[in-house]
Scaffold this motif. Sequence first.
Motif, PDB file in Angstrom:
ATOM      1  N   PHE A  33       0.984  -1.467   0.398  1.00  0.00           N
ATOM      2  CA  PHE A  33       0.437  -0.136  -0.093  1.00  0.00           C
ATOM      3  C   PHE A  33       1.141   1.475   0.133  1.00  0.00           C
ATOM      4  O   PHE A  33       0.418   2.092  -0.359  1.00  0.00           O
ATOM      5  CB  PHE A  33      -1.363  -0.137   1.217  1.00  0.00           C
ATOM      6  N   VAL A 215      -0.658   1.820  10.463  1.00  0.00           N
ATOM      7  CA  VAL A 215      -2.673   2.511  11.255  1.00  0.00           C
ATOM      8  C   VAL A 215      -3.257   0.843  11.994  1.00  0.00           C
ATOM      9  O   VAL A 215      -2.926   0.438  11.982  1.00  0.00           O
ATOM     10  CB  VAL A 215      -3.359   1.340   9.522  1.00  0.00           C
ATOM     11  N   ALA A 252      15.074  -7.819   6.679  1.00  0.00           N
ATOM     12  CA  ALA A 252      15.520  -8.613   5.900  1.00  0.00           C
ATOM     13  C   ALA A 252      14.063  -8.684   5.474  1.00  0.00           C
ATOM     14  O   ALA A 252      12.855  -8.209   6.149  1.00  0.00           O
ATOM     15  CB  ALA A 252      16.172  -9.392   6.679  1.00  0.00           C
ATOM     16  N   VAL A 254      11.450 -11.309   4.276  1.00  0.00           N
ATOM     17  CA  VAL A 254      10.347 -11.935   4.695  1.00  0.00           C
ATOM     18  C   VAL A 254      11.014 -13.591   4.254  1.00  0.00           C
ATOM     19  O   VAL A 254      10.807 -14.851   4.954  1.00  0.00           O
ATOM     20  CB  VAL A 254       9.307 -12.203   5.000  1.00  0.00           C
TER      21      VAL A 254
HETATM   22  P1  OAD Z   1       1.977  -1.078   3.697  1.00  0.00           P
HETATM   23  O1  OAD Z   1       2.042  -1.201   2.421  1.00  0.00           O
HETATM   24  O2  OAD Z   1       1.749  -0.184   4.650  1.00  0.00           O
HETATM   25  O3  OAD Z   1       3.323  -1.641   4.649  1.00  0.00           O
HETATM   26  C1  OAD Z   1       4.497  -2.823   4.265  1.00  0.00           C
HETATM   27  C2  OAD Z   1       5.430  -2.546   4.688  1.00  0.00           C
HETATM   28  O4  OAD Z   1       6.206  -4.324   4.201  1.00  0.00           O
HETATM   29  C3  OAD Z   1       6.232  -1.933   4.447  1.00  0.00           C
HETATM   30  O5  OAD Z   1       6.579  -1.568   5.263  1.00  0.00           O
HETATM   31  C4  OAD Z   1       8.211  -2.367   3.717  1.00  0.00           C
HETATM   32  O6  OAD Z   1       8.807  -1.871   4.055  1.00  0.00           O
HETATM   33  C5  OAD Z   1       7.486  -3.824   4.164  1.00  0.00           C
HETATM   34  N1  OAD Z   1       7.961  -4.896   3.133  1.00  0.00           N
HETATM   35  C6  OAD Z   1       8.076  -5.058   1.535  1.00  0.00           C
HETATM   36  N2  OAD Z   1       8.163  -5.980   1.178  1.00  0.00           N
HETATM   37  C7  OAD Z   1       8.159  -7.049   2.146  1.00  0.00           C
HETATM   38  C8  OAD Z   1       9.392  -8.408   2.263  1.00  0.00           C
HETATM   39  N3  OAD Z   1       9.830  -8.810   1.189  1.00  0.00           N
HETATM   40  N4  OAD Z   1      10.169  -8.425   3.729  1.00  0.00           N
HETATM   41  C9  OAD Z   1      10.022  -7.621   4.313  1.00  0.00           C
HETATM   42  N5  OAD Z   1       8.487  -6.925   4.622  1.00  0.00           N
HETATM   43  C10 OAD Z   1       8.713  -6.052   3.165  1.00  0.00           C
HETATM   44  O7  OAD Z   1       0.863  -2.114   4.169  1.00  0.00           O
HETATM   45  P2  OAD Z   1      -0.313  -3.098   5.617  1.00  0.00           P
HETATM   46  O8  OAD Z   1       0.664  -2.565   6.554  1.00  0.00           O
HETATM   47  O9  OAD Z   1      -0.292  -4.271   5.302  1.00  0.00           O
HETATM   48  O10 OAD Z   1      -5.786  -1.510   4.571  1.00  0.00           O
HETATM   49  O11 OAD Z   1      -0.798  -2.064   5.785  1.00  0.00           O
HETATM   50  C11 OAD Z   1      -1.646  -1.756   6.381  1.00  0.00           C
HETATM   51  C12 OAD Z   1      -3.123  -1.590   6.002  1.00  0.00           C
HETATM   52  O12 OAD Z   1      -3.215   0.070   5.732  1.00  0.00           O
HETATM   53  C13 OAD Z   1      -3.320  -2.247   4.759  1.00  0.00           C
HETATM   54  O13 OAD Z   1      -4.306  -3.639   5.349  1.00  0.00           O
HETATM   55  C14 OAD Z   1      -4.710  -1.295   4.018  1.00  0.00           C
HETATM   56  C15 OAD Z   1      -3.875  -0.415   4.083  1.00  0.00           C
HETATM   57  O14 OAD Z   1      -4.269   0.901   3.881  1.00  0.00           O
HETATM   58  C16 OAD Z   1      -7.074  -1.281   4.709  1.00  0.00           C
HETATM   59  O15 OAD Z   1      -7.113  -1.100   2.944  1.00  0.00           O
HETATM   60  C17 OAD Z   1      -8.446  -1.529   5.459  1.00  0.00           C
END
Ligand code: OAD
Length: 267
Positions: A33, A215, A252, A254
């Motif tokens: 996101f 969030v 790192a 996942v």
């Molecule tokens: P985000 O997009 O906010 O965060 C994703 C996180 O994953 C980031 O901090 C990246 O650094 C990390 N990341 C990406 N690739 C990775 C990998 N290969 N290994 C380790 N880490 C990695 O997504 P969420 O935290 O899931 O809500 O967002 C929370 C909510 O906000 C979502 O469910 C959505 C959004 O608005 C709704 O739609 C209600």
Amino acid sequence: DDLESLAGAIKRAETAVAFTGAGISAPSGVPTFRGDDGVWDRFDEGQFTYGRFRSDPEGFWEDRIELQRVMFDGEYEPNAGHEALADLGQTGHLEAILTQNTDGLHWDAADSRHGGDDPESELATEHDHDGTEILELHGNARRVRCVDCGTRSDGDPVFERAAEGEVPPQCDCGGVFKPDVVLFGEQLPGAVIQRARSLARESDVFLAVGSSLVVEPAASLPRLAASSGATVAVVNLESTPCDSIADVVCQADVTDVLPRLFDLVES
Ligand code: OAD
């Protein structure tokens, strides 16, 4: 090192819980996101509010079809991160997987690793695989739900109808379908949030994986676990606001960390 001590904590734990976000599905090709090229770079959160769904279901669905294309275009497969969590569950080391993701990949991982497809899995809202609970806090974007009669159904045929111009798509009962996800401005179901909180409180190990933790309830669940005495670990490519309260921080990928963690727990 840190991962070894985390593995030790998981072995000793009565209750270990994983909490995941978009980062665990990123290696499968699902966009995150936030961050460069994130979903919220390409869309405005305001397009997908509950208020808009109610007041302008036609416009909401037109935009939703686009979002669905960007997020779920293609046949995504679970990756080594999902699989390692499924394996931890299978071996009795993980009580629950709480996820903010709506892609269903934790279920696919559990199905593909252990025991084949559950015929009910498409429509079930809560899963239990070999004793591991899978709780989807934000719902499942592969399903739709009728706002009038409450019936849940497979989303694909409905998304197809909407893409062909039936907006908003309707249930046989005449009610409007809504993607079976939590929209902005919509409360998480009370039972779901309560369950998530009680698992965080009960946990001896709380593993926050691939979430920006900005969030709610993502921001507060690791803190709740920490204040209830859990060992908190954060696995993320970047730093998060919860790193300061975490006992272990793994910056790192996942797909690298989780299989190694599983091997250490099993060794
Ligand atoms: P985000 O997009 O906010 O965060 C994703 C996180 O994953 C980031 O901090 C990246 O650094 C990390 N990341 C990406 N690739 C990775 C990998 N290969 N290994 C380790 N880490 C990695 O997504 P969420 O935290 O899931 O809500 O967002 C929370 C909510 O906000 C979502 O469910 C959505 C959004 O608005 C709704 O739609 C209600």
